[in-house]
Write a protein that holds these residues in place. Structure first.
Motif, short mmCIF file in Angstrom:
data_model
loop_
_atom_site.label_atom_id
_atom_site.label_comp_id
_atom_site.label_asym_id
_atom_site.label_seq_id
_atom_site.Cartn_x
_atom_site.Cartn_y
_atom_site.Cartn_z
N ARG A 1 39.95 53.65 32.47
CA ARG A 1 38.94 52.51 31.77
C ARG A 1 37.49 53.06 32.02
N ILE A 2 36.66 53.05 30.96
CA ILE A 2 35.49 53.26 31.13
C ILE A 2 34.76 52.01 30.66
N ASP A 3 33.87 51.41 31.83
CA ASP A 3 32.75 50.04 31.58
C ASP A 3 31.63 50.46 31.03
N GLY A 4 30.76 50.54 31.76
CA GLY A 4 29.48 50.79 31.12
C GLY A 4 29.04 52.27 30.77
N MET A 5 28.57 52.57 29.69
CA MET A 5 28.05 53.98 29.41
C MET A 5 26.49 53.74 29.24
N GLY A 6 25.72 54.81 29.15
CA GLY A 6 24.54 54.78 28.89
C GLY A 6 23.73 56.07 28.73
N TRP A 7 22.35 56.10 28.38
CA TRP A 7 21.71 57.18 28.27
C TRP A 7 20.32 57.04 29.19
N TYR A 8 19.90 58.10 29.79
CA TYR A 8 18.83 58.17 30.54
C TYR A 8 17.81 59.35 30.14
N ARG A 9 16.81 59.42 30.63
CA ARG A 9 16.00 60.53 30.33
C ARG A 9 14.99 60.92 31.44
N GLN A 10 14.45 62.30 31.70
CA GLN A 10 13.55 62.45 32.28
C GLN A 10 12.54 63.76 31.95
N ALA A 11 11.41 63.21 31.88
CA ALA A 11 10.37 64.14 31.11
C ALA A 11 9.82 64.90 32.33
N GLY B 1 7.72 66.08 35.45
CA GLY B 1 7.05 65.55 36.22
C GLY B 1 7.25 64.02 36.56
N ASN B 2 8.25 63.53 35.75
CA ASN B 2 8.50 62.01 35.75
C ASN B 2 9.91 61.76 36.37
N GLN B 3 10.11 60.40 36.88
CA GLN B 3 11.56 60.05 37.51
C GLN B 3 12.33 59.87 36.07
N ARG B 4 13.57 60.07 36.38
CA ARG B 4 14.69 59.53 35.51
C ARG B 4 14.68 58.04 35.14
N GLU B 5 14.76 57.83 33.93
CA GLU B 5 14.44 56.24 33.42
C GLU B 5 15.31 55.91 32.44
N LEU B 6 15.89 54.92 32.51
CA LEU B 6 16.81 54.18 31.34
C LEU B 6 16.32 54.16 30.09
N VAL B 7 17.22 54.54 29.24
CA VAL B 7 16.87 54.57 27.72
C VAL B 7 17.57 53.41 27.05
N ALA B 8 19.08 53.41 27.41
CA ALA B 8 19.73 52.32 26.82
C ALA B 8 21.05 52.40 27.49
N THR B 9 21.60 51.17 27.47
CA THR B 9 22.86 51.05 28.09
C THR B 9 23.85 50.00 27.11
N ILE B 10 25.17 50.46 27.30
CA ILE B 10 26.27 49.46 26.56
C ILE B 10 27.32 49.16 27.13
N SER B 11 27.72 47.84 27.28
CA SER B 11 28.95 47.69 27.94
C SER B 11 30.17 48.01 27.21
N ARG B 12 31.33 47.81 27.77
CA ARG B 12 32.48 47.96 27.07
C ARG B 12 33.08 47.09 25.95
N ALA B 13 32.14 45.77 26.06
CA ALA B 13 32.19 44.90 24.76
C ALA B 13 31.20 45.09 23.74
N GLY B 14 30.38 45.98 24.12
CA GLY B 14 29.30 46.25 23.29
C GLY B 14 28.05 45.80 23.41
N THR B 15 27.79 44.88 24.32
CA THR B 15 26.34 44.77 24.79
C THR B 15 25.42 45.49 25.12
N THR B 16 24.19 45.73 24.54
CA THR B 16 23.23 46.61 24.60
C THR B 16 22.07 46.03 25.36
N ARG B 17 21.48 47.12 25.90
CA ARG B 17 20.17 46.99 26.58
C ARG B 17 19.35 48.11 26.30
#
Length: 119
Positions: A29-39, A41-57
């Motif tokens: 089973r896959i629960d949370g999935m998400g995208w992160y990015r790193q420019a 000279g910068n640290q990796r940062e959260l872009v967006a996440t989505i739960s198995r039920a479809g809740t997004t951030r």
């Protein structure tokens, strides 16, 4: 569990791109999935996440421009990016967490796909 990201490239400001990331391996089973990015000279940062039920951030910087979605049957997460800005230039990484077929928790990262926004 392996994640394979695709869809990056060069796009002009104001343009659009769609990133995809497919999971494979011994997955129960896959629960949370998400995208992160790193420019550079910068640290990796959260872009967006989505739960198995479809809740997004979303990160405040991408709200209203980016949309995350997933297809549980295909074990794939997507990131639709509209209204791209030069500051969106980064390597984008996908992430997934869940349970393997052996019922062991996993947290896996894709290899990264480069998005360059430039005229």
């Amino acid at each position: 569990v392996q994640l394979q990201a695709s869809g990056g490239g060069l796009v002009q400001p104001g343009g659009s791109l769609r990133l995809s990331c497919a999971a494979s391996g011994s997955i129960f089973r896959i629960d949370g999935m998400g995208w992160y990015r790193q420019a550079p000279g910068n640290q990796r940062e959260l872009v967006a996440t989505i739960s198995r039920a479809g809740t997004t951030r979303y990160a405040d910087s991408v709200k209203g421009r980016f949309t995350i979605s997933r297809d549980n049957a295909k074990k794939t997460v997507y990131l639709q990016m509209n209204g791209l800005k030069p500051e969106d230039t980064a390597v984008y990484y996908c992430n997934a967490e869940g349970l393997s077929s052996a019922l062991v928790k996993f947290n896996s990262w894709g290899q990264g796909t480069l998005v360059t926004v430039s005229s």
